[in-house]
Design a protein around this motif. Structure first.
Motif, PDB file in Angstrom:
ATOM      1  N   ALA A  22     110.093  10.562   1.559  1.00 41.19           N
ATOM      2  CA  ALA A  22     109.828   9.059   1.315  1.00 41.19           C
ATOM      3  C   ALA A  22     108.742   8.867   0.326  1.00 41.19           C
ATOM      4  O   ALA A  22     108.700   8.235  -0.618  1.00 41.19           O
ATOM      5  CB  ALA A  22     109.348   8.354   2.603  1.00 41.19           C
ATOM      6  N   LEU A  23     107.551   9.951   0.319  1.00 42.10           N
ATOM      7  CA  LEU A  23     106.680   9.865  -0.916  1.00 42.10           C
ATOM      8  C   LEU A  23     107.136  10.129  -2.181  1.00 42.10           C
ATOM      9  O   LEU A  23     106.792   9.239  -3.347  1.00 42.10           O
ATOM     10  CB  LEU A  23     105.209  10.764  -0.613  1.00 42.10           C
ATOM     11  CG  LEU A  23     104.619  10.271   0.604  1.00 42.10           C
ATOM     12  CD1 LEU A  23     103.470  11.177   0.867  1.00 42.10           C
ATOM     13  CD2 LEU A  23     103.887   8.926   0.211  1.00 42.10           C
ATOM     14  N   ARG A  24     108.287  11.164  -2.214  1.00 37.31           N
ATOM     15  CA  ARG A  24     108.849  11.391  -3.549  1.00 37.31           C
ATOM     16  C   ARG A  24     109.733  10.221  -4.182  1.00 37.31           C
ATOM     17  O   ARG A  24     109.754  10.104  -5.204  1.00 37.31           O
ATOM     18  CB  ARG A  24     109.652  12.624  -3.536  1.00 37.31           C
ATOM     19  CG  ARG A  24     110.174  13.249  -4.563  1.00 37.31           C
ATOM     20  CD  ARG A  24     111.037  14.412  -4.389  1.00 37.31           C
ATOM     21  NE  ARG A  24     111.168  15.082  -2.996  1.00 37.31           N
ATOM     22  CZ  ARG A  24     111.994  15.754  -2.774  1.00 37.31           C
ATOM     23  NH1 ARG A  24     112.930  15.745  -3.444  1.00 37.31           N
ATOM     24  NH2 ARG A  24     112.003  16.215  -1.527  1.00 37.31           N
ATOM     25  N   ALA A  25     110.205   9.328  -3.222  1.00 34.31           N
ATOM     26  CA  ALA A  25     111.049   8.354  -3.731  1.00 34.31           C
ATOM     27  C   ALA A  25     110.319   7.356  -4.114  1.00 34.31           C
ATOM     28  O   ALA A  25     110.517   6.632  -5.193  1.00 34.31           O
ATOM     29  CB  ALA A  25     111.711   7.748  -2.594  1.00 34.31           C
ATOM     30  N   LEU A  26     108.774   7.216  -3.857  1.00 37.43           N
ATOM     31  CA  LEU A  26     107.793   6.275  -4.615  1.00 37.43           C
ATOM     32  C   LEU A  26     107.482   6.747  -6.265  1.00 37.43           C
ATOM     33  O   LEU A  26     106.659   6.163  -6.872  1.00 37.43           O
ATOM     34  CB  LEU A  26     106.649   6.094  -3.770  1.00 37.43           C
ATOM     35  CG  LEU A  26     106.817   5.575  -2.517  1.00 37.43           C
ATOM     36  CD1 LEU A  26     105.454   5.720  -1.724  1.00 37.43           C
ATOM     37  CD2 LEU A  26     107.192   4.055  -2.655  1.00 37.43           C
ATOM     38  N   ALA A  34     102.758   8.537  -4.716  1.00 30.52           N
ATOM     39  CA  ALA A  34     103.481   9.613  -4.633  1.00 30.52           C
ATOM     40  C   ALA A  34     102.740  11.020  -4.334  1.00 30.52           C
ATOM     41  O   ALA A  34     103.185  11.584  -3.353  1.00 30.52           O
ATOM     42  CB  ALA A  34     104.497   9.637  -5.666  1.00 30.52           C
ATOM     43  N   ASN A  35     101.667  11.053  -4.772  1.00 32.64           N
ATOM     44  CA  ASN A  35     100.652  12.070  -4.598  1.00 32.64           C
ATOM     45  C   ASN A  35      99.686  11.829  -3.591  1.00 32.64           C
ATOM     46  O   ASN A  35      98.498  12.548  -3.592  1.00 32.64           O
ATOM     47  CB  ASN A  35     100.223  12.345  -5.948  1.00 32.64           C
ATOM     48  CG  ASN A  35     101.175  12.902  -6.998  1.00 32.64           C
ATOM     49  OD1 ASN A  35     101.685  13.809  -6.656  1.00 32.64           O
ATOM     50  ND2 ASN A  35     101.238  12.329  -8.087  1.00 32.64           N
ATOM     51  N   PHE A  36      99.824  11.012  -2.804  1.00 33.65           N
ATOM     52  CA  PHE A  36      98.846  10.379  -1.793  1.00 33.65           C
ATOM     53  C   PHE A  36      98.489  11.824  -1.010  1.00 33.65           C
ATOM     54  O   PHE A  36      97.158  12.069  -0.745  1.00 33.65           O
ATOM     55  CB  PHE A  36      99.271   9.511  -0.807  1.00 33.65           C
ATOM     56  CG  PHE A  36      98.600   9.312   0.458  1.00 33.65           C
ATOM     57  CD1 PHE A  36      97.441   8.526   0.125  1.00 33.65           C
ATOM     58  CD2 PHE A  36      98.822   9.549   1.588  1.00 33.65           C
ATOM     59  CE1 PHE A  36      96.407   8.190   1.271  1.00 33.65           C
ATOM     60  CE2 PHE A  36      98.063   9.384   2.792  1.00 33.65           C
ATOM     61  CZ  PHE A  36      96.896   8.554   2.797  1.00 33.65           C
ATOM     62  N   MET A  37      99.281  12.502  -0.414  1.00 31.23           N
ATOM     63  CA  MET A  37      98.823  13.827   0.323  1.00 31.23           C
ATOM     64  C   MET A  37      97.990  14.691  -0.514  1.00 31.23           C
ATOM     65  O   MET A  37      97.119  15.140   0.023  1.00 31.23           O
ATOM     66  CB  MET A  37     100.239  14.467   1.043  1.00 31.23           C
ATOM     67  CG  MET A  37     100.799  13.568   2.039  1.00 31.23           C
ATOM     68  SD  MET A  37      99.434  13.074   3.444  1.00 31.23           S
ATOM     69  CE  MET A  37      99.280  14.800   4.182  1.00 31.23           C
ATOM     70  N   SER A  38      98.302  14.972  -1.692  1.00 29.23           N
ATOM     71  CA  SER A  38      97.774  15.743  -2.532  1.00 29.23           C
ATOM     72  C   SER A  38      96.151  15.395  -2.646  1.00 29.23           C
ATOM     73  O   SER A  38      95.497  16.218  -2.663  1.00 29.23           O
ATOM     74  CB  SER A  38      98.254  15.773  -3.896  1.00 29.23           C
ATOM     75  OG  SER A  38      99.522  16.487  -3.882  1.00 29.23           O
ATOM     76  N   TRP A  39      96.059  14.177  -2.754  1.00 26.56           N
ATOM     77  CA  TRP A  39      94.726  13.699  -2.906  1.00 26.56           C
ATOM     78  C   TRP A  39      93.721  13.615  -1.606  1.00 26.56           C
ATOM     79  O   TRP A  39      92.655  14.194  -1.660  1.00 26.56           O
ATOM     80  CB  TRP A  39      94.631  12.050  -3.263  1.00 26.56           C
ATOM     81  CG  TRP A  39      95.135  11.828  -4.686  1.00 26.56           C
ATOM     82  CD1 TRP A  39      96.298  11.285  -4.967  1.00 26.56           C
ATOM     83  CD2 TRP A  39      94.497  12.247  -6.026  1.00 26.56           C
ATOM     84  NE1 TRP A  39      96.430  11.359  -6.612  1.00 26.56           N
ATOM     85  CE2 TRP A  39      95.114  11.854  -7.061  1.00 26.56           C
ATOM     86  CE3 TRP A  39      93.307  12.876  -6.237  1.00 26.56           C
ATOM     87  CZ2 TRP A  39      95.087  12.129  -8.356  1.00 26.56           C
ATOM     88  CZ3 TRP A  39      92.994  13.145  -7.575  1.00 26.56           C
ATOM     89  CH2 TRP A  39      93.740  12.708  -8.375  1.00 26.56           C
ATOM     90  N   VAL A  40      94.408  13.567  -0.676  1.00 25.12           N
ATOM     91  CA  VAL A  40      94.127  13.667   0.856  1.00 25.12           C
ATOM     92  C   VAL A  40      93.579  15.087   1.046  1.00 25.12           C
ATOM     93  O   VAL A  40      92.090  15.462   1.307  1.00 25.12           O
ATOM     94  CB  VAL A  40      95.157  13.282   2.016  1.00 25.12           C
ATOM     95  CG1 VAL A  40      94.433  14.067   3.384  1.00 25.12           C
ATOM     96  CG2 VAL A  40      95.228  11.823   1.998  1.00 25.12           C
ATOM     97  N   PHE A  41      94.302  16.325   0.608  1.00 24.32           N
ATOM     98  CA  PHE A  41      93.804  17.437   0.709  1.00 24.32           C
ATOM     99  C   PHE A  41      92.781  17.601  -0.436  1.00 24.32           C
ATOM    100  O   PHE A  41      92.147  18.814   0.161  1.00 24.32           O
ATOM    101  CB  PHE A  41      95.261  18.475   0.350  1.00 24.32           C
ATOM    102  CG  PHE A  41      96.364  18.383   1.376  1.00 24.32           C
ATOM    103  CD1 PHE A  41      95.670  18.602   2.749  1.00 24.32           C
ATOM    104  CD2 PHE A  41      97.390  18.214   1.228  1.00 24.32           C
ATOM    105  CE1 PHE A  41      96.664  18.572   4.079  1.00 24.32           C
ATOM    106  CE2 PHE A  41      98.753  18.277   2.371  1.00 24.32           C
ATOM    107  CZ  PHE A  41      98.041  18.507   3.597  1.00 24.32           C
ATOM    108  N   ILE A  42      92.819  17.184  -1.499  1.00 20.92           N
ATOM    109  CA  ILE A  42      91.659  17.517  -2.344  1.00 20.92           C
ATOM    110  C   ILE A  42      90.362  17.119  -1.819  1.00 20.92           C
ATOM    111  O   ILE A  42      89.332  17.749  -1.872  1.00 20.92           O
ATOM    112  CB  ILE A  42      92.120  17.125  -3.685  1.00 20.92           C
ATOM    113  CG1 ILE A  42      93.208  17.753  -4.253  1.00 20.92           C
ATOM    114  CG2 ILE A  42      90.921  16.793  -4.579  1.00 20.92           C
ATOM    115  CD1 ILE A  42      93.734  17.138  -5.593  1.00 20.92           C
ATOM    116  N   ILE A  43      90.728  15.816  -1.212  1.00 25.68           N
ATOM    117  CA  ILE A  43      89.355  15.252  -0.683  1.00 25.68           C
ATOM    118  C   ILE A  43      88.834  16.180   0.532  1.00 25.68           C
ATOM    119  O   ILE A  43      87.599  16.256   0.559  1.00 25.68           O
ATOM    120  CB  ILE A  43      89.522  13.970  -0.271  1.00 25.68           C
ATOM    121  CG1 ILE A  43      89.748  12.910  -1.632  1.00 25.68           C
ATOM    122  CG2 ILE A  43      88.533  13.327   0.643  1.00 25.68           C
ATOM    123  CD1 ILE A  43      90.213  11.672  -1.288  1.00 25.68           C
TER     124      ILE A  43
END
Length: 75
Positions: A22-26, A34-43
């Motif tokens: 679903a995030l890839r579709a965004l 689309a890169n929300f989870m990447s930002w969460v892991f970076i934080i």
């Protein structure tokens, strides 16, 4: 055994990775979403790094580390 591995593959592809699809579709609409989870892991990584560095500094300030040359038998 083949059915077991196909069931595991189906679980991961169809169920557990569905939010990522679903995030890839965004991606075409909003790069940040689309890169929300990447930002969460970076934080999370930055917070853990800062916590670890503060813990090391507190131990260094209390002189809790054994800095003698013979602290290990192989030295």
């Amino acid at each position: 055994m083949k059915d077991l591995f196909e069931a595991i593959a189906s679980l991961f592809v169809d169920v557990l990775f569905a939010p990522y699809d679903a995030l890839r579709a965004l991606e075409l609409e909003n790069w940040w979403a689309a890169n929300f989870m990447s930002w969460v892991f970076i934080i999370i990584g930055f917070v853990a790094f800062i916590y670890w560095m503060l813990q090391l500094k507190s131990h260094a300030d209390n002189n809790e580390e054994d800095k003698s040359i013979s602290s290990h038998s192989y030295l």
